[in-house]
Design a protein around this motif. Sequence first.
Motif: not given
Length: 472
Positions: A101, A143, A145, A159-161, A171
């Motif tokens: 994060f 993940l 954020i 974000s990147q998941y 998502w």
Amino acid sequence: MMKPSIPTPSHLKPYHLCLLDQFFGLTYVPQVLFYQNNNPSKHDESQTNNGKSLVENDEIIMIITRLKESLSKTLSVFYPLVGRLTADESAIDCSDEGIAFIQARTNITLGEFLKSPNRVDELPQFIPGISTRIVSALEVVPLAIQVTVFGCGGLAVGSQYLHKIFDGASWGNFLNTWAAVANQGVDQKIVKPDFATAISLFPPCSWASKRSSKILTTRALLDGGNHEDEDDQTCVVKAFVFIPEAIAKLQAMAKSELVNNPTRIEALSAFIWKHAMAAAAAVAASSCKSNVNVIGPSVLIHSVNIRPRTNPPIPSTAIGNLIIHAYASYKELEENQPISDMDLKDLVAETRKGLSEAKDAEFLSKFKGENGAEAMRQYKQKVADISKDKNINTYKFTSWSKLDVLPNFGFIGMPVWIGFTGGKLSSLFKNLVTMIEIPASGGIEVWLILDEKEMSVLRTSEDFLVFASLTS
């Protein structure tokens, strides 16, 4: 590192990936949601020259705290995201290690950013970075954020998941759960994700897990690329807006005896496919100093959400990569045949034909159960062979238009813009097309990753720009 508010119970460990997940590599999908300040009277944009007092005031601190607390609670519900992949990439060790994060800030206002002619190129600044130098799947963070505060009090939630765990619908479930928790707290009104259906319908197979050699991310680095080979950074990202009237006109033009009711996505996909092929032909002709543009063989590959297509339908809350890749083929025009002969109606018909098979419940049923692994392997291999053929231009499409990726965080409202990615990218992502519904207007924003020269041809094509306008 954000941890779940409640430790994951031991009976939920480990989380095994389903068959469809196993075929995916370690590729990340970026997204940025932009939210305007709901109380503009409190923060006059003309008074935010240094931004510091605003970014650090009590209201902003409260919003960030609320986002973090609700995210922590949401991670307890989506517990696989806070774990780590096993070495063979077949499961997730739900170790509660947490997700990355990042909190950032910028002194410019959201209005200034949205008016910037280079806003697509600037998007990577709002997307959390992911290390691509990881040597083991055990180190992969599912993940990340990033929340960025603008000088006016607006927010960007980037974000990147990891695609190996989530598809777009999964998502969307995560985002809406996070928004619901932030607005109401965790209670019975919040729809819980379904982690059981995917693995029950598509049980994993020991040989199907893909051992990835590298981490791939469609977030361009701020220095202009995301690949170790500098010579490989030849693709650029541009976004084009198609207003509802333009899409309706394309649908009307695409009607034929074979397809008398083309959908928005079918008409738009065929239109982009046509002009991307034409741009590739123009660049090829220029490189060999030919006066004739020859359209070579081409394939369109479209991601299809199978949840509503199976019999019975799979719950919309089911988590996993419940998608299949449909494909449509286009044979090359004969030499000296004009590109105008490449009819939109024919391309729409081919697109419909390819999508229809992938949406057929009987066709999808052969991938279910213990015997589905071999059928899926053969189908995946067929699509992969097409994609790898250097003599065929392959265009990969995905649409977010029917995915619920517009989370309403009540205290910051609905997103005013959704960004995908920007800047220069590796040729590994060449010809990737992402369609995103535009909040409120009903139009569609199409994000194209093309070779630089081909993009230059496309963005100056009068026939293309009659329907599309460059995002700026």
